[in-house]
Scaffold this active site. Structure first.
Site, PDB file in Angstrom:
ATOM      1  CB  SER A   1       7.203 -19.540  -0.287  1.00  0.00           C
ATOM      2  OG  SER A   1       6.938 -18.710   0.917  1.00  0.00           O
ATOM      3  CG  ASN A   2       2.027 -19.847   1.869  1.00  0.00           C
ATOM      4  OD1 ASN A   2       2.165 -20.575   2.169  1.00  0.00           O
ATOM      5  ND2 ASN A   2       2.694 -18.495   1.565  1.00  0.00           N
TER       6      ASN A   2
ATOM      7  NE  ARG B   1      -5.637  -6.197  -9.243  1.00  0.00           N
ATOM      8  CZ  ARG B   1      -4.902  -5.098  -9.389  1.00  0.00           C
ATOM      9  NH1 ARG B   1      -4.060  -4.099  -9.652  1.00  0.00           N
ATOM     10  NH2 ARG B   1      -6.183  -5.011 -10.038  1.00  0.00           N
TER      11      ARG B   1
ATOM     12  CG  ASN C   1      -6.164 -15.871   0.562  1.00  0.00           C
ATOM     13  OD1 ASN C   1      -5.026 -15.385   0.181  1.00  0.00           O
ATOM     14  ND2 ASN C   1      -5.837 -14.610   1.857  1.00  0.00           N
TER      15      ASN C   1
ATOM     16  CG  HIS D   1      -4.480 -12.021   5.824  1.00  0.00           C
ATOM     17  ND1 HIS D   1      -4.335 -11.120   5.818  1.00  0.00           N
ATOM     18  CD2 HIS D   1      -4.264 -12.377   7.658  1.00  0.00           C
ATOM     19  CE1 HIS D   1      -4.324 -10.627   5.887  1.00  0.00           C
ATOM     20  NE2 HIS D   1      -4.308 -11.069   7.369  1.00  0.00           N
TER      21      HIS D   1
ATOM     22  N   GLY E   1     -15.403 -10.453   0.062  1.00  0.00           N
ATOM     23  CA  GLY E   1     -15.204  -9.407   1.276  1.00  0.00           C
ATOM     24  C   GLY E   1     -13.181  -9.491   1.004  1.00  0.00           C
TER      25      GLY E   1
ATOM     26  CG  ASP F   1      -7.895 -10.402   4.268  1.00  0.00           C
ATOM     27  OD1 ASP F   1      -7.309 -11.686   3.060  1.00  0.00           O
ATOM     28  OD2 ASP F   1      -7.191  -9.893   4.412  1.00  0.00           O
TER      29      ASP F   1
HETATM   30  C1  GRF Z   1       2.071 -14.707   2.416  1.00  0.00           C
HETATM   31  O1  GRF Z   1       2.325 -14.389   3.261  1.00  0.00           O
HETATM   32  C2  GRF Z   1       1.152 -15.145   2.285  1.00  0.00           C
HETATM   33  O2  GRF Z   1       0.131 -15.144   3.662  1.00  0.00           O
HETATM   34  C3  GRF Z   1       0.442 -13.475   2.081  1.00  0.00           C
HETATM   35  O3  GRF Z   1       0.945 -13.452   1.325  1.00  0.00           O
HETATM   36  C4  GRF Z   1       2.556 -14.270   1.457  1.00  0.00           C
HETATM   37  C5  GRF Z   1       2.799 -14.460   0.319  1.00  0.00           C
HETATM   38  O4  GRF Z   1       3.701 -15.197   0.730  1.00  0.00           O
HETATM   39  N1  GRF Z   1      -1.081 -13.734   1.688  1.00  0.00           N
HETATM   40  P1  GRF Z   1       4.983 -16.109  -0.680  1.00  0.00           P
HETATM   41  O5  GRF Z   1       5.315 -15.468  -2.213  1.00  0.00           O
HETATM   42  O6  GRF Z   1       3.729 -17.060  -0.802  1.00  0.00           O
HETATM   43  O7  GRF Z   1       6.492 -16.592  -0.567  1.00  0.00           O
END
Ligand code: GRF
Length: 237
Positions: free
Chosen positions: A51-52, A128, A144, A146, A180, A182
């Site tokens: 979804s991101n 990963r 990234n 988080h 590292g 996050d």
């Molecule tokens: C999100 O919550 C992101 O912050 C985390 O993994 C999830 C991925 O969600 N790293 P999507 O696959 O983008 O819906």
């Protein structure tokens, strides 16, 4: 003070300096937007829903982010994000991690990113950890997202960690990736309240809405504004 090396990245037009050790308040890196009006070549690494990735792709398609997603890579063949990429006519490739030495898998990912002439790499639920060697291949160019306000609650199930801890506020963090887990310099954070009747799932859903806004906004800032990274602080001009 050691001499600062500054080079012009030929394809991206982004200037960056790698100043080495972080001492004396000196800048570690400096970057300026490209001047040619072109779009940055972005690749997305994912393992799940995507979804991101979709939010980023839509923001690029709307012209809100001067970038083009040129490749999606998943380490999981069944990741729904792959389908969503192909629906959008974006190249999507599976490079499995299962039953393979990490170095071999990463070598294949690096080759795919280089083949795609990737300028930026956005991790979007890529489950990963990247090796220090991988990160060093793309210095300052891996992002990234988080689902917590780092440095609180790094690692897996961050939303559940925040809920179990009893945090009253949580949110999401877009950060540059270092070796590292996050730990890289923070580019942007967005907050949400943790409500008394939340469950880990309702909290995660509220955070995810903010993730979709934050990721595109952070990438847009990185591509359109000059910034320096000094002692971990990403400061936009
Ligand atoms: C999100 O919550 C992101 O912050 C985390 O993994 C999830 C991925 O969600 N790293 P999507 O696959 O983008 O819906």
């Amino acid at each position: 003070m050691a001499e600062e090396k500054v080079h012009e990245a030929s394809r991206s037009g982004i200037r960056e300096g790698q100043g080495g050790a972080n001492a004396g308040g000196r800048e570690d890196a400096r970057s300026a937007p490209r001047q040619d009006g072109g779009r940055a070549r972005v690749t997305v690494l994912l393992s799940g829903k995507g979804s991101n990735f979709v939010a980023l792709a839509d923001a690029c398609a709307r012209g809100e982010v001067p970038a083009e997603i040129v490749l999606v890579v998943s380490n999981r063949p069944d990741a729904p994000g792959l389908v969503r990429a192909r629906e959008r006519d974006i190249a999507a490739q599976v490079i499995p991690t299962r039953r393979r030495p990490r170095a071999d898998q990463e070598r294949d990912v690096v080759a795919a990113l280089e083949q795609a002439q990737a300028e930026w790499i956005c991790l979007a639920g890529y489950m990963r950890l990247l090796s220090a060697e991988f990160v060093a291949r793309f210095p300052g160019r891996i992002l990234n997202i988080h689902p917590a306000l780092l440095p609180a609650f790094p690692g897996l199930e961050a939303q559940r960690q925040a809920w179990e801890y009893g945090a009253k506020v949580s949110g999401c963090t877009v950060h540059l990736v270092d070796a590292g887990c996050d730990t890289g310099p923070i580019v942007m954070q967005r907050t949400v309240p943790v409500l008394d009747d939340d469950t880990p799932e309702t909290l995660a859903a509220r955070i995810l809405e903010q993730e979709h806004i934050a990721y595109a906004a952070a990438l847009r800032q990185l591509l359109t504004r000059p910034y320096v990274i000094a002692q971990r602080r990403v400061v936009f001009g």
